[in-house]
Structure formats: C-alpha cells, structure tokens
Design a protein around this motif. Structure first.
Motif, PDB file in Angstrom:
ATOM      1  N   ALA A 109      12.210  11.838  -5.285  1.00  0.00           N
ATOM      2  CA  ALA A 109      10.916  11.985  -4.601  1.00  0.00           C
ATOM      3  C   ALA A 109       9.981  12.887  -5.396  1.00  0.00           C
ATOM      4  O   ALA A 109       8.783  12.585  -5.574  1.00  0.00           O
ATOM      5  CB  ALA A 109      11.135  12.547  -3.209  1.00  0.00           C
ATOM      6  N   LYS A 110      10.520  14.014  -5.901  1.00  0.00           N
ATOM      7  CA  LYS A 110       9.693  14.913  -6.710  1.00  0.00           C
ATOM      8  C   LYS A 110       9.179  14.201  -7.960  1.00  0.00           C
ATOM      9  O   LYS A 110       8.032  14.402  -8.385  1.00  0.00           O
ATOM     10  CB  LYS A 110      10.502  16.140  -7.117  1.00  0.00           C
ATOM     11  CG  LYS A 110      10.816  17.098  -5.975  1.00  0.00           C
ATOM     12  CD  LYS A 110      11.659  18.256  -6.488  1.00  0.00           C
ATOM     13  CE  LYS A 110      12.060  19.207  -5.376  1.00  0.00           C
ATOM     14  NZ  LYS A 110      12.903  20.312  -5.886  1.00  0.00           N
ATOM     15  N   ALA A 111      10.044  13.386  -8.561  1.00  0.00           N
ATOM     16  CA  ALA A 111       9.631  12.643  -9.753  1.00  0.00           C
ATOM     17  C   ALA A 111       8.523  11.651  -9.418  1.00  0.00           C
ATOM     18  O   ALA A 111       7.589  11.457 -10.201  1.00  0.00           O
ATOM     19  CB  ALA A 111      10.835  11.921 -10.353  1.00  0.00           C
ATOM     20  N   MET A 112       8.618  11.015  -8.244  1.00  0.00           N
ATOM     21  CA  MET A 112       7.571  10.066  -7.820  1.00  0.00           C
ATOM     22  C   MET A 112       6.236  10.784  -7.648  1.00  0.00           C
ATOM     23  O   MET A 112       5.180  10.268  -8.049  1.00  0.00           O
ATOM     24  CB  MET A 112       7.973   9.391  -6.519  1.00  0.00           C
ATOM     25  CG  MET A 112       9.114   8.401  -6.673  1.00  0.00           C
ATOM     26  SD  MET A 112       9.595   7.684  -5.080  1.00  0.00           S
ATOM     27  CE  MET A 112      10.979   6.650  -5.593  1.00  0.00           C
ATOM     28  N   ILE A 113       6.270  11.975  -7.056  1.00  0.00           N
ATOM     29  CA  ILE A 113       5.031  12.735  -6.883  1.00  0.00           C
ATOM     30  C   ILE A 113       4.448  13.099  -8.243  1.00  0.00           C
ATOM     31  O   ILE A 113       3.242  12.963  -8.476  1.00  0.00           O
ATOM     32  CB  ILE A 113       5.290  13.998  -6.028  1.00  0.00           C
ATOM     33  CG1 ILE A 113       5.598  13.589  -4.580  1.00  0.00           C
ATOM     34  CG2 ILE A 113       4.093  14.941  -6.069  1.00  0.00           C
ATOM     35  CD1 ILE A 113       6.069  14.725  -3.704  1.00  0.00           C
ATOM     36  N   GLY A 114       5.310  13.569  -9.177  1.00  0.00           N
ATOM     37  CA  GLY A 114       4.836  13.910 -10.512  1.00  0.00           C
ATOM     38  C   GLY A 114       4.263  12.704 -11.234  1.00  0.00           C
ATOM     39  O   GLY A 114       3.223  12.797 -11.900  1.00  0.00           O
ATOM     40  N   TYR A 115       4.943  11.559 -11.080  1.00  0.00           N
ATOM     41  CA  TYR A 115       4.481  10.321 -11.723  1.00  0.00           C
ATOM     42  C   TYR A 115       3.121   9.921 -11.151  1.00  0.00           C
ATOM     43  O   TYR A 115       2.202   9.509 -11.885  1.00  0.00           O
ATOM     44  CB  TYR A 115       5.504   9.211 -11.478  1.00  0.00           C
ATOM     45  CG  TYR A 115       5.346   8.006 -12.361  1.00  0.00           C
ATOM     46  CD1 TYR A 115       5.841   8.003 -13.660  1.00  0.00           C
ATOM     47  CD2 TYR A 115       4.720   6.855 -11.900  1.00  0.00           C
ATOM     48  CE1 TYR A 115       5.711   6.887 -14.472  1.00  0.00           C
ATOM     49  CE2 TYR A 115       4.578   5.736 -12.701  1.00  0.00           C
ATOM     50  CZ  TYR A 115       5.076   5.751 -13.990  1.00  0.00           C
ATOM     51  OH  TYR A 115       4.939   4.656 -14.792  1.00  0.00           O
ATOM     52  N   GLY A 116       2.982  10.095  -9.833  1.00  0.00           N
ATOM     53  CA  GLY A 116       1.710   9.779  -9.189  1.00  0.00           C
ATOM     54  C   GLY A 116       0.586  10.653  -9.694  1.00  0.00           C
ATOM     55  O   GLY A 116      -0.538  10.177  -9.934  1.00  0.00           O
ATOM     56  N   HIS A 117       0.870  11.963  -9.899  1.00  0.00           N
ATOM     57  CA  HIS A 117      -0.162  12.868 -10.424  1.00  0.00           C
ATOM     58  C   HIS A 117      -0.682  12.391 -11.768  1.00  0.00           C
ATOM     59  O   HIS A 117      -1.895  12.427 -12.032  1.00  0.00           O
ATOM     60  CB  HIS A 117       0.427  14.279 -10.588  1.00  0.00           C
ATOM     61  CG  HIS A 117       0.640  14.994  -9.286  1.00  0.00           C
ATOM     62  ND1 HIS A 117       1.448  16.111  -9.174  1.00  0.00           N
ATOM     63  CD2 HIS A 117       0.168  14.759  -8.032  1.00  0.00           C
ATOM     64  CE1 HIS A 117       1.455  16.526  -7.927  1.00  0.00           C
ATOM     65  NE2 HIS A 117       0.686  15.702  -7.212  1.00  0.00           N
ATOM     66  N   LEU A 118       0.252  11.940 -12.627  1.00  0.00           N
ATOM     67  CA  LEU A 118      -0.154  11.493 -13.961  1.00  0.00           C
ATOM     68  C   LEU A 118      -0.985  10.210 -13.886  1.00  0.00           C
ATOM     69  O   LEU A 118      -1.929  10.026 -14.672  1.00  0.00           O
ATOM     70  CB  LEU A 118       1.087  11.281 -14.836  1.00  0.00           C
ATOM     71  CG  LEU A 118       1.861  12.561 -15.181  1.00  0.00           C
ATOM     72  CD1 LEU A 118       3.158  12.230 -15.901  1.00  0.00           C
ATOM     73  CD2 LEU A 118       1.002  13.483 -16.048  1.00  0.00           C
ATOM     74  N   LEU A 119      -0.627   9.323 -12.946  1.00  0.00           N
ATOM     75  CA  LEU A 119      -1.428   8.102 -12.784  1.00  0.00           C
ATOM     76  C   LEU A 119      -2.831   8.442 -12.300  1.00  0.00           C
ATOM     77  O   LEU A 119      -3.828   7.856 -12.767  1.00  0.00           O
ATOM     78  CB  LEU A 119      -0.737   7.154 -11.801  1.00  0.00           C
ATOM     79  CG  LEU A 119       0.534   6.458 -12.323  1.00  0.00           C
ATOM     80  CD1 LEU A 119       1.202   5.676 -11.207  1.00  0.00           C
ATOM     81  CD2 LEU A 119       0.203   5.531 -13.489  1.00  0.00           C
ATOM     82  N   GLU A 120      -2.920   9.395 -11.372  1.00  0.00           N
ATOM     83  CA  GLU A 120      -4.240   9.836 -10.899  1.00  0.00           C
ATOM     84  C   GLU A 120      -5.054  10.411 -12.054  1.00  0.00           C
ATOM     85  O   GLU A 120      -6.252  10.130 -12.194  1.00  0.00           O
ATOM     86  CB  GLU A 120      -4.093  10.901  -9.811  1.00  0.00           C
ATOM     87  CG  GLU A 120      -3.841  10.327  -8.424  1.00  0.00           C
ATOM     88  CD  GLU A 120      -4.131  11.354  -7.348  1.00  0.00           C
ATOM     89  OE1 GLU A 120      -5.312  11.478  -6.962  1.00  0.00           O
ATOM     90  OE2 GLU A 120      -3.174  12.033  -6.901  1.00  0.00           O
ATOM     91  N   LYS A 121      -4.365  11.225 -12.860  1.00  0.00           N
ATOM     92  CA  LYS A 121      -5.054  11.851 -13.985  1.00  0.00           C
ATOM     93  C   LYS A 121      -5.593  10.805 -14.944  1.00  0.00           C
ATOM     94  O   LYS A 121      -6.661  10.987 -15.559  1.00  0.00           O
ATOM     95  CB  LYS A 121      -4.069  12.784 -14.707  1.00  0.00           C
ATOM     96  CG  LYS A 121      -4.693  13.604 -15.830  1.00  0.00           C
ATOM     97  CD  LYS A 121      -3.644  14.527 -16.446  1.00  0.00           C
ATOM     98  CE  LYS A 121      -4.224  15.326 -17.596  1.00  0.00           C
ATOM     99  NZ  LYS A 121      -3.206  16.218 -18.210  1.00  0.00           N
ATOM    100  N   ALA A 122      -4.884   9.686 -15.047  1.00  0.00           N
ATOM    101  CA  ALA A 122      -5.312   8.614 -15.948  1.00  0.00           C
ATOM    102  C   ALA A 122      -6.319   7.671 -15.290  1.00  0.00           C
ATOM    103  O   ALA A 122      -6.699   6.655 -15.879  1.00  0.00           O
ATOM    104  CB  ALA A 122      -4.088   7.824 -16.411  1.00  0.00           C
ATOM    105  N   GLY A 123      -6.716   7.963 -14.052  1.00  0.00           N
ATOM    106  CA  GLY A 123      -7.717   7.148 -13.361  1.00  0.00           C
ATOM    107  C   GLY A 123      -7.140   6.011 -12.545  1.00  0.00           C
ATOM    108  O   GLY A 123      -7.851   5.071 -12.194  1.00  0.00           O
ATOM    109  N   HIS A 124      -5.842   6.093 -12.231  1.00  0.00           N
ATOM    110  CA  HIS A 124      -5.192   5.026 -11.462  1.00  0.00           C
ATOM    111  C   HIS A 124      -4.650   5.578 -10.154  1.00  0.00           C
ATOM    112  O   HIS A 124      -3.477   5.447  -9.818  1.00  0.00           O
ATOM    113  CB  HIS A 124      -4.050   4.408 -12.272  1.00  0.00           C
ATOM    114  CG  HIS A 124      -4.461   3.935 -13.642  1.00  0.00           C
ATOM    115  ND1 HIS A 124      -5.385   2.913 -13.828  1.00  0.00           N
ATOM    116  CD2 HIS A 124      -4.097   4.354 -14.893  1.00  0.00           C
ATOM    117  CE1 HIS A 124      -5.561   2.714 -15.117  1.00  0.00           C
ATOM    118  NE2 HIS A 124      -4.790   3.589 -15.794  1.00  0.00           N
ATOM    119  N   GLY A 125      -5.565   6.157  -9.348  1.00  0.00           N
ATOM    120  CA  GLY A 125      -5.141   6.752  -8.080  1.00  0.00           C
ATOM    121  C   GLY A 125      -4.833   5.702  -7.023  1.00  0.00           C
ATOM    122  O   GLY A 125      -3.820   5.798  -6.315  1.00  0.00           O
ATOM    123  N   VAL A 126      -5.695   4.692  -6.890  1.00  0.00           N
ATOM    124  CA  VAL A 126      -5.485   3.634  -5.893  1.00  0.00           C
ATOM    125  C   VAL A 126      -5.480   2.288  -6.612  1.00  0.00           C
ATOM    126  O   VAL A 126      -5.854   2.191  -7.780  1.00  0.00           O
ATOM    127  CB  VAL A 126      -6.592   3.678  -4.814  1.00  0.00           C
ATOM    128  CG1 VAL A 126      -6.561   5.002  -4.068  1.00  0.00           C
ATOM    129  CG2 VAL A 126      -7.972   3.441  -5.444  1.00  0.00           C
TER     130      VAL A 126
END
Length: 1021
Positions: A923-940
């Motif tokens: 779960a922690k890894a999923m949250i971290g992975y999500g942060h990086l996607l957001e940072k790259a402009g892929h939030g939604v």
C-alpha cells in the motif's frame, strides 16, 4: 631480599702450640679472635705464615687467617690464605673446613664485583669449591666433616641461584628439604626455593619465550606460593614468615598482572598482602621468640643436655638475634605491602579503596616513605583516577606528577590508558584529547605507536577518516631507527585494510617488503602485501609473489599462510592443482594455526562445485588432521549437515555437530547445541502435517521437538555468557513453542506459560530477566500481536530498569527497538540499535544488518529520510534481512525526495507486486507510485487513456484490495485520490472519494476521516 650465607663456627682443630715468638703471636691471635678483633688476629697470623712457615700448627694458622680476613671483608686475602689447605694433598682434618671457608669467601667476593663477567666467574669458582667439598664430605668418615654437609648444600644452592642456574639450585634445595625435614634452617631453604620459582617466572616474562605460556608462568608462581606458604605457617620463623607473606603476595600479584581475563588474581594477592605485619608489631614478637630460645638453651645447659643440641640452639639464637637487629634497623615491610594493596584495588577497579590506602600512606607514613615509594604512591593515585573515570582529576594529577618527576618516562602509560578507556566508553573527543596529550608529553614514549593507533580510531569514530589516515601516515613517516619505522608502516597497512583502502595498504606493505633494512619485519611486509593482492583479486600476482616468498623466506612463520593464499589464488584461476597445493601445505605444517584453513577451503571448493562425496570426505580429513580447529570444523559441519538435512539424514547431520557440542570452548559448544536444536526442529517439520500423522508418528514428532528444546536449554544453562548463542537459543525455544501451536497443542494464550515452564531451571537473575524479555517478545509471534505492543513495551522497560547492565542479545534489541519505534520513542530506539551495532563483531553480518535496519527504520519514522537511506544501504550490503523490503521502501522514498524519480518509480513498482511484501508495504508503495505519477502530470485518467498509469487508480487500489485490513493506509489512499481530483477541478469525483472514506473508515481511521470531512465542507454542496 638479603640471603643469609650460613657460617659455621667452632670448627678449628685442637693443635700443639709452637715455641717462642710464634707462640706469642698465635696466643695473641686467638685472644683477639675471641674478642672479635679480627684485624689484630689477621696481622699476627700473617706474621706466623711469613716468618714461621714450618710451624707445626701452620695449617690451623692458615684456617684462622682465612677466617679473620673473611670477617674483615677482605675476601681475596681470605681465599689466598686458605688456598694451600684445599688441594687434594691437604690434610683431611683441615681440608673440609678450608674448602667451606673458601666457598664462602668466593661467594661473598662475587657480591663485590660489579662487572657481570667477573661476578659470574667468581660464582662459578664458588660452585666448584662447594661441589668439591660435597664430594670430600661424602668420602669422609669424620663426623665434623659430615656436619658441614647441610650448610654446604644450602650455600651451593644459593650460589647456583645467584648464577641463575635455577635447575641446579632447585635440585640442591629439594635435596635439603628431603634430607633435613626437621632442620631449624628449613624456612631459609623454602624462602630461597620460592624466590627461585619467582625468578624463573619473571625470567620467562622478560624473555617472552614462545613456550612460556601463561599457564607455565602461573605454574611457576604457584610453586613459589606453595613454598612461601610453608614458611608463613612456621611458628618458629616469625621474621621469615612475614617476609614469606610479602613474597607470596608478590607472586600472586605477578600472576594477576598477566591474567587480564579476570580479577580473581588481584583479590588473592590483596588477601596475601593483608597478612604482612608492621615492623612495630614484629619487633616485640621476635624479641619474645629470642628470649624463649635463650631460656630453653640455658635450661638445656643446666640439665646437661647434649653438646650438639646446645650448639644447635646457640647457632639458632645467633641467627634470630641477627634477624631482630635487621628488623630494628630495616624499613617497615608494611609500607610496600600497602602500596601493593592500593595497586591491587586499582586492578580490581575499586579506585576509592585504592585512594583511601594511598591517602593513609601520605598522611600517616609520610616520613617513612622513601623517595621511590612516594613516587609510586603518587603514580598509583593517578591510576586510581583513571580507573575511576575521573579524567579531569587524572589529567591534573598527571601534570603535577610530571612536574615533580620530570624524568619518569614510565608515566607515558597514563594518557595512553585514559585514551583507551575513553575510547571504550565512546567518549571519542576525550580519547582524542588524551592521545594528543600523550604525543605531546611523550613523543617517543613506549606506547607512542599504540597512541597513534588510538588517535586514528578516535578520529574514525568522529567521522574524520581522512584525518585518521593522516595520523597513520604521520606515524609511518616519523623519524626513527630500525624496527619502529617499519612497524608503523605495518600498522598503517593493517588499519587501511580494515578501512577497505586496499591500495593504500598495498603501498604501505610494499615499502616494508622492498626494504632490506627492515630485518625480520620484511617478511611480514611481504606476507601482508600478498594478502592485499588477494583482496584485490590479483591472483596472478599472488601466485608470483608467493613463489618469491617461498624462496626468500623458507623459515618464516608467515610461510604457511602465504602458501594457503597461493592455493586459493590457484583455485580462483581454475587451476586443478589448487587442491593438491592446499593439501601439501596442511601436511607440511600440521602445527601451524593457519593450516586448518587449507583443508577447510578444500571443503568449500567441493561444496561450490557440487561434489558432495568429495566434500564429505574433505570434511572428514579436516576433522582427523585438526580435531581442535573448531572454527574451521564448524564451517565444515555447516556444509556437510546442510546436505544431510536436504537428504533427510538427520542423524548424520546431528553427528556433525556432536563433537563441537562437546568442545571445551564455550563459544563453539553453545553454537553447536543451537545448530542441533534447529536440526531437530527441521526433522520434526519434515514429517509433514501433524494432523495427518498416526498416533505413533505424532509421538515421534513431539519427541523430536522436545529434543530441540533440550539442546536450546543446554545452551542457556551451560553458557549464559555467550550472548549471541543465548539469543539464538531463546529464539529456538519460541520457534519450538510456535511449532507446538501449529500442531494445535498450544494456543497463543498458552505460549507464555509454556516458556515459563521450559525456563524453570534458569535461576540465574540475568537469565530470568532474559526469559521475561522472551515472553514479552512473544507479541511478534501472536497472530494479532500488534494490539499488545504497548503492554510488551512496558514489560521490556520494567525488566531492563531492574537489570540496567544487561547486554541485550540481537533478538532482544530488535524486539525492544521495534516496540520503541511503534511507541514513537525514537531517541531510545536509536540508542538501542546503536548499542547493538557497537557491540557487534564486524564479521557478524546478521547483527550488523539488524542494527542498521533498526536505525534506518527509526530515522525514517521520525522523518529523517537522508539518514534512513544511509543505514538502509549499509543494511543491504551486510546480509539478507527479514525487513529487506521495508528497507527497500525507505530507499525508494529517499530517491523520491532527492529527485531520482526513475529509481523511486521502479522500486515502488517492484514492491507493489513483491510476493513477500506485506499488505501495508504494498500500500505504501502504491501511494509513492501515485505521487510520482502526479508529479509527472498523470494524476487522473486522461481522455481516451487506455492504461492504468494515473495516480487515482493506485490510490483507490488500496481500498479495493485491502480495505479494512489496513484502515489507515486505505483511508490515506482515498484521501489522496480526492486531492488528485480536486487538483484536476473534478469536484464530483473528489466528493466521492471523501464520502467513501468517511463511510468506510470513520471509526478505524478517524484522523483521515476528519480530514475528508473538512475537505468536503470546503467543496460545498
């Protein structure tokens, strides 16, 4: 000690007087001798010898002249006057006495000669004279000659003792003690015998002979103590008894100084020094003894006692009177005894008691102290401050001491010792200050090389490795002569090797290797050079240099080790002759401590190559050739037993460890018992499901599990000081209990009582404390143990508060540290894991991995990701660890925060799908992975997007996959999804995330629910 040379009086023969002037001279001489006027006697007797050489009593005259000159201290003339009476043609009735006096004169004269060669020559003459006399006595039938034998044997023993011919002296003294068991001179013989053994012990220490082990020196000191004890218990030898007590204490003190492993020796020496009496107490006792002897002698004479008895008593009275005079005029024996007692207390690390005695000496016995004794008192006072950890007082006292005794180079040990103590206490700044002082006060002191080493260690501990290297380079480049320069280079090489600077070490060793003036150290430098080449994997160079070494240093002690390195290098080069080379080394050097490694490496070669029969045979060869090479035997047993366990030949696997379990070394036996315990558990598990077994098969499984418990308990009962093994043994008992739980023989609630029953015989307070910690640590084995972590933490704290000096095992430190992190007591957790690392051996990779992981987890939990990263990287370099994936997550988080998104993303992706990862970690890894996607402009999810590479998908996956199993992380995922939708201006979907969070986790994750409610309120209707 002043030794009494036994003088026999009353041995002159009855003679006829000569006529005329010779008669007058003779009568004048005898009268003078009776009044102890030996100068007048010698002059008269010399006139007879010169002017009346044909006198009928000339033999008696020569004897008396020699005797008179002896008492005048002119031993050369005494020897000359007696010389004509000692030859084989001399008259028998005079020869024995003349030989006796000649031997005494030679022995006395040796004490006046200052050069060693001349002194040794005179002692050799005395020994020859006494030996000739003994032969004469044995051949004589005259009673008066026989009476000389006892004193002659003693004086010969004394002569041999002063010649340092200890074996000969011992032989004579043992003959005396056996031949004259009731002699009144027996205390003198025992005192000399004890001192002989003490001198042999001191000689062995000074010479540092290879064969003179601590046990041998202890044995010599023990023989000295036995001899002195016999004198101590003699009621008729008061002065000698006091002297014997002092010498017995000195012998015990000698052993105590050598045996640094324990302090029992100092306690024994201290008790012996307490038996030494004051001078003022001894004088009245000796006077009383003398009065009693005189009364007995008078009574014997009045009763018409035997002349021999009266004469013996007279000689004894003379000796005791002499001892009384010496006692009155001599120094007080209690003073050196008290100084030594203070030193014993320092050895026992009881510095307050030491200072109490020293203060008493300074205040009460100030005027009785010699300058040397006062200096020793001052020095021991400094030592007491050092031992008591009072660095400031020790520093000030040392300054004062060097002012009073500026030429005492022995004081160089003080700052050196303080630096070492402070280094052990982790006071690195203090240690550095003391090394600097030592090098300033004693730049060329006895310990300067060691001080440089301590300074480098302190600098390394302070995180200043470059400065540490400079210090070592300075030591290596110091101006010096001979061995000092090269020894410093060798020290530099060793330190750089330990630091992993192999090229630097190679350069240091090369300087010694290539310098012909290095003497014996050149071979050591060459051997070190070859070792570093091996570390650098320069195998061709290893083989070439080894060949050169063999030719150049065929007798070097390092040669067996060099040959082993060469054999290993051959193996690394795939040379099939490697095994034969290693076998040849072991055969040629069967007694060298390196040789077992040769056969051990052969076991490794066969293991690596999968040649199982050959490996088993190689292990057997190792066991036969080196049955006490326990380190290598343990490694071979691990290799062979692993094979047998895979083959389910558990009896053979156990048999590999049985000899090690019986080994006399606790560190070996304890580990072997634990290994046997683990094999029993594996054998029980190998049977399959307990529930599917027959009743007989279940009984066999339970028997195997019980055998495992027995082995673990054997470790705990017999080897409580083997901390690492104790930790493994307690873990083994927990594993055994969990196995019983898996068989439904125990429940979680039964585990603690079961451990209590198993540990019923562990009555030692320390082991009881460890048992309590093991029971508290069961929370990590319970199926729902996390809820009990707070209670377990309190149990740990309570047990450790009651046992503050308890050295935690790896498992105990791991459990306690983890509980502290959960309890958010990060400083103490860091303290626990730091202590674990400090106490761990550099080669103990598992413990080092535990410590580094614990520190990384503690720093990560309090938000210091940079420090956490450092420790996690160290942990991954040490060994595989159960928390390796947790450490990997920490490294991913550190990469994310440092801007290394590619590394962070790939690591998070690996963790999300790792089979061994816990739900929380995924779960922690999923949250971290999500942060990086957001940072790259892929939030939604973007319009027409076909894949799942957008943050909201991973945030919601936690709720979808794990839900209530990890409520805090599931709630955090939903909240992050809502935030992502808000950023994308999608209020509707944001509200859905927050609403789902509140509905699902308002009770189990109230903090996140409150945040979601606040976010909803801000979004409005």
């Amino acid at each position: 000690m002043k030794w009494f040379i036994i003088v026999t009086v009353g041995v002159f023969c009855s003679v006829n007087l000569v006529r005329g002037d010779a008669t007058d001279l003779y009568l004048k001489a005898t009268d003078a001798m009776s009044h102890e006027d030996y100068a007048t006697a010698a002059d008269a007797l010399d006139q007879i010898i010169t002017n009346y050489p044909a006198s009928t009593n000339i033999d008696d005259v020569r004897l008396r002249a020699g005797f008179s000159y002896m008492y005048l201290g002119d031993f050369t003339k005494a020897i000359d006057r007696l010389s004509k009476e000692i030859g084989e043609n001399a008259k028998p009735e005079f020869r024995g006495t003349a030989l006796y006096y000649t031997g005494q004169a030679q022995l006395f004269q040796s004490g006046k000669i200052t050069d060693k060669a001349g002194r040794d020559a005179m002692l050799a003459q005395a020994a020859t004279t006494y030996t000739t006399l003994i032969k004469f006595i044995n051949a004589s039938s005259r009673p008066e000659d026989k009476d000389l034998l006892e004193d002659t044997l003693y004086n010969l023993a004394l002569t041999q003792f002063q010649r340092e011919s200890f074996d000969e002296a011992e032989k004579d003294l043992l003959q005396l003690l056996q031949q004259y068991p009731t002699s009144l001179k027996r205390p003198d013989y025992l005192l000399l015998l004890g001192s002989l053994y003490g001198s042999e012990a001191n000689e062995a220490i000074a010479a540092q002979k290879p064969g003179d082990t601590l046990d041998k020196i202890k044995a010599l000191a023990g023989k000295a103590v036995d001899a002195f004890t016999q004198v101590s218990n003699d009621p008729n030898a008061l002065v000698q008894a006091n002297d014997a007590n002092m010498r017995k204490a000195d012998a015990l003190f000698l052993v105590a100084q050598l045996d640094q492993a324990n302090t029992d020796g100092y306690a024994k020496a201290l008790e012996a020094y307490r038996q030494v009496h004051r001078k003022d107490d001894m004088i009245p006792l000796q006077q009383k003894r003398l009065d009693e002897l005189q009364a007995e002698s008078q009574q014997a004479a009045m009763n018409g006692g035997a002349t021999s008895l009266v004469s013996e008593n007279s000689r004894l009275i003379d000796r005791e009177r002499s001892r009384l005079a010496e006692l009155k005029n001599g120094s007080d024996p209690i003073i050196p005894a008290l100084i030594r007692m203070a030193e014993c207390y320092n050895g026992l690390r009881q510095s307050d008691e030491a200072r109490t005695i020293l203060h008493r000496l300074v205040t009460v016995a100030q005027n009785s102290l010699t300058p040397e004794q006062r200096q020793e008192v001052d020095f021991q006072a400094i030592s007491s401050y050092v031992i008591g950890g009072q660095t400031a007082k020790a520093d000030a006292a040392l300054t004062d001491y060097l002012t009073k005794y500026p030429k005492d180079q022995q004081a160089d040990i003080v700052s050196y010792q303080m630096a070492g103590d402070l280094l052990q206490k982790k006071d690195y700044e203090g240690a550095l200050a003391q090394t600097n002082r030592s090098l300033k006060d004693f730049p060329d002191g006895r310990y300067s090389d060691e001080v440089y080493q301590l300074k480098a260690q302190a600098l390394n501990a302070l995180g200043r490795p470059d400065d540490a290297k400079k210090v070592l380079q300075e030591a290596a480049n110091r101006p010096g002569k001979g061995a000092v320069v090269f020894q410093n280079l060798l020290n530099l090489g060793q330190t750089m090797t330990a630091q992993g600077d192999f090229q630097g070490a190679l350069d240091a060793y090369k300087k010694v290797k290539d310098d012909a003036t290095a003497g014996p150290l050149q071979a050591i430098g060459a051997a070190g050079y070859i070792q570093i080449l091996q570390e650098l994997q320069r195998y061709d160079d290893v083989i070439a240099e080894a060949k050169t070494f063999v030719a150049k240093y065929p007798d070097s002690k390092a040669l067996p080790g060099v040959l082993i390195l060469s054999g290993i290098a051959m193996d690394q080069k795939h040379d099939l002759g490697a095994i034969a080379a290693l076998q040849d080394e072991a055969k040629k050097y069967p007694k060298d401590e390196a040789s077992p490694t040769a056969l051990s490496y052969i076991v490794y070669i066969y293991q690596r190559d999968g040649k199982i029969p050959e490996m088993i045979q190689a292990a057997a060869d190792l066991k036969q050739a080196f049955p006490e090479a326990y380190t290598q035997l343990a490694q071979a047993a691990d290799a062979v037993s692993t094979v047998y366990v895979k083959q389910k030949k558990f009896d053979l696997a156990l048999a590999e460890y049985q000899p090690l379990a019986d080994a006399p070394k606790p560190e070996v036996a304890a580990v072997a018992h634990n290994k046997m315990g683990s094999i029993w558990l594996v054998s029980a598990k190998a049977n399959g499901s307990y529930q599917s077994q027959t009743e007989q098969e279940r009984a066999e499984m339970e028997k195997q599990e019980a055998s495992a418990e027995k082995e673990y308990l054997e470790t705990l009962k017999k080897y409580p000081d083997q901390v690492n093994a104790v930790g493994d043994a307690f873990q083994g008992l927990v594993d055994a209990a969990i196995m019983r739980r898996s068989w439904n023989l125990l429940k979680d609630a039964d585990l603690e009582n079961y451990l209590t029953t198993l540990g019923a015989d562990l009555t030692n307070p320390e082991m009881q404390a460890r048992l309590e910690l093991a029971k508290a640590g069961l929370v990590f084995s319970y199926r729902d143990g996390a809820k009990q972590y707070p209670a377990a933490l309190e149990r740990f704290k309570k047990a450790l508060d009651a046992n503050p000096s308890l050295h935690l095992t790896r498992q105990e430190a791991d459990h306690f540290g983890e509980l502290l992190i959960v309890g958010k007591d990060y400083p103490r957790a860091i303290e626990v894991f730091t202590a674990l690392l400090t106490q761990a051996s550099p080669n103990d990779k598992i413990t080092n991995a535990d410590g580094n992981y614990g520190l990384g987890a503690a720093y990560l939990a309090q938000g210091d990701v940079a420090k956490a990263k450092d420790y996690f990287e160290k942990m991954k370099s040490e060994a595989w660890h159960p928390h390796i994936l947790d450490a990997t997550y920490g490294l991913a988080l550190a990469a994310e925060q440092s801007g290394d998104d590619a590394t962070a993303k790939s690591t998070y992706a690996m963790l999300m799908t790792a089979p061994q990862a816990t739900n929380a970690l995924r779960a922690k890894a999923m949250i971290g992975y999500g942060h990086l996607l957001e940072k790259a402009g892929h939030g939604v999810k973007a319009a027409n997007q076909q894949d799942i590479e957008y943050a909201v998908h991973y945030y919601r996956q936690i709720h979808t996959l794990f839900g209530a199993a990890i409520p805090d992380l599931s709630a955090e995922g939903l909240f992050q999804a809502g935030q992502a939708y808000e950023k994308a201006a999608d209020k509707a979907d944001a509200k859905i995330q927050y609403t789902d969070l509140i509905n699902a986790y308002s009770k189990t994750a109230p903090d996140w629910a409150a945040k979601a409610q606040d976010a909803l309120s801000k979004l409005g209707a």
